[in-house]
Design a protein around this motif. Structure first.
Motif, PDB file in Angstrom:
ATOM      1  N   GLN A  20       0.742  -1.249   0.252  1.00 23.43           N
ATOM      2  CA  GLN A  20      -0.500   0.052   0.360  1.00 23.43           C
ATOM      3  C   GLN A  20       0.955   1.390  -0.023  1.00 23.43           C
ATOM      4  O   GLN A  20       0.921   2.118  -0.378  1.00 23.43           O
ATOM      5  CB  GLN A  20      -1.082   0.487   1.104  1.00 23.43           C
ATOM      6  N   LEU A  21       1.689   1.232   0.467  1.00 23.39           N
ATOM      7  CA  LEU A  21       3.254   2.528   0.607  1.00 23.39           C
ATOM      8  C   LEU A  21       3.557   2.790  -0.401  1.00 23.39           C
ATOM      9  O   LEU A  21       3.250   4.395  -1.413  1.00 23.39           O
ATOM     10  CB  LEU A  21       3.881   1.853   1.892  1.00 23.39           C
ATOM     11  N   LEU A  22       3.726   1.226  -1.257  1.00 21.10           N
ATOM     12  CA  LEU A  22       4.013   1.638  -2.067  1.00 21.10           C
ATOM     13  C   LEU A  22       3.178   2.096  -3.354  1.00 21.10           C
ATOM     14  O   LEU A  22       3.296   3.404  -4.524  1.00 21.10           O
ATOM     15  CB  LEU A  22       4.548   0.308  -2.956  1.00 21.10           C
ATOM     16  N   THR A  23       2.090   1.582  -3.391  1.00 23.01           N
ATOM     17  CA  THR A  23       0.868   2.642  -4.094  1.00 23.01           C
ATOM     18  C   THR A  23       0.645   4.046  -4.072  1.00 23.01           C
ATOM     19  O   THR A  23       0.086   4.697  -5.001  1.00 23.01           O
ATOM     20  CB  THR A  23      -0.562   1.591  -3.419  1.00 23.01           C
ATOM     21  N   ILE A  24       0.796   4.473  -2.708  1.00 22.07           N
ATOM     22  CA  ILE A  24       0.280   6.031  -2.275  1.00 22.07           C
ATOM     23  C   ILE A  24       1.843   6.793  -3.175  1.00 22.07           C
ATOM     24  O   ILE A  24       1.731   7.796  -3.396  1.00 22.07           O
ATOM     25  CB  ILE A  24       0.742   5.893  -0.881  1.00 22.07           C
ATOM     26  N   MET A  25       3.061   6.188  -3.100  1.00 21.62           N
ATOM     27  CA  MET A  25       4.201   6.063  -3.168  1.00 21.62           C
ATOM     28  C   MET A  25       4.070   6.110  -4.731  1.00 21.62           C
ATOM     29  O   MET A  25       4.556   7.655  -5.691  1.00 21.62           O
ATOM     30  CB  MET A  25       5.458   5.814  -2.876  1.00 21.62           C
ATOM     31  N   SER A  26       3.776   5.783  -5.553  1.00 17.36           N
ATOM     32  CA  SER A  26       3.151   5.328  -7.219  1.00 17.36           C
ATOM     33  C   SER A  26       2.326   6.512  -6.889  1.00 17.36           C
ATOM     34  O   SER A  26       2.757   7.530  -8.341  1.00 17.36           O
ATOM     35  CB  SER A  26       3.135   4.401  -7.444  1.00 17.36           C
ATOM     36  N   SER A  27       1.497   7.157  -6.866  1.00 17.51           N
ATOM     37  CA  SER A  27       0.024   7.810  -6.759  1.00 17.51           C
ATOM     38  C   SER A  27       0.578   9.207  -6.669  1.00 17.51           C
ATOM     39  O   SER A  27       0.205   9.713  -7.501  1.00 17.51           O
ATOM     40  CB  SER A  27      -0.959   7.364  -5.866  1.00 17.51           C
ATOM     41  N   THR A  28       1.727   9.439  -5.687  1.00 20.81           N
ATOM     42  CA  THR A  28       1.288  10.556  -5.418  1.00 20.81           C
ATOM     43  C   THR A  28       2.634  11.426  -6.657  1.00 20.81           C
ATOM     44  O   THR A  28       2.408  12.372  -7.242  1.00 20.81           O
ATOM     45  CB  THR A  28       2.613  10.535  -3.845  1.00 20.81           C
TER      46      THR A  28
END
Length: 165
Positions: A20-28
């Motif tokens: 989820q953290l990687l997804t948030i980073m990617s989306s950011t």
């Protein structure tokens, strides 16, 4: 077994949180690169590109969204940190090797017990070897004492004649 499942649940949760953290980073990153307007930072470097007003967010909206994204990243990082802290201490290296090295998985407990038994036997063998060395040294000492007594008896002929005669 139940405790091991609990640890595996925590590891699975940790994997999910990291994903989820990687997804948030990617989306950011995707948001920041697609919704930012090009602005001139230095007078020496001109802005060579511009976007349509509908392709980027107004500066106040953009700043609010950046703060929200940063908050999301911090919250997720704290959740991951909490999960890491809740994991048990790692086993000694020998047990880790035993656990991860052997296949199939059903053999692991059997092999680990064998490894632990071999370690116990190795300790017993070291103790028995120390006792053996001590016994050999004692035997050598007794042998030396007996040899000294025999030499003394043979070197003094009067003692031998008095006893014989």
């Amino acid at each position: 077994m139940l405790q091991e499942l609990s640890h595996m649940d925590r590891i699975t949760q940790l994997q999910d949180e990291i994903q989820q953290l990687l997804t948030i980073m990617s989306s950011t990153i995707a948001y920041l690169t697609s919704r930012a307007n090009f602005i001139q930072i230095s007078a020496e470097v001109p802005v060579t590109k511009s976007r349509n007003p509908d392709k980027y967010d107004q500066s106040d909206v953009f700043e609010a969204n950046k703060r929200e994204l940063v908050t999301d990243l911090i919250v997720k990082a704290k959740q991951i940190d909490y999960l890491i802290q809740s994991l048990p201490e790692p086993d000694p290296e020998e047990k880790q090797v035993c656990f991860f090295r052997f296949r199939p998985v059903s053999w692991r407990p059997f092999i680990c017990r064998k490894v632990e038994r071999l370690q116990a036997l190795e300790e017993e063998m070291a103790q028995a070897n120390a006792e053996y060395v001590q016994a050999v040294n004692r035997a050598k000492s007794l042998h030396a004492q007996i040899c000294e007594v025999l030499r003394t008896m043979l070197d003094e002929p009067d003692i031998v004649r008095d006893e014989a005669g």
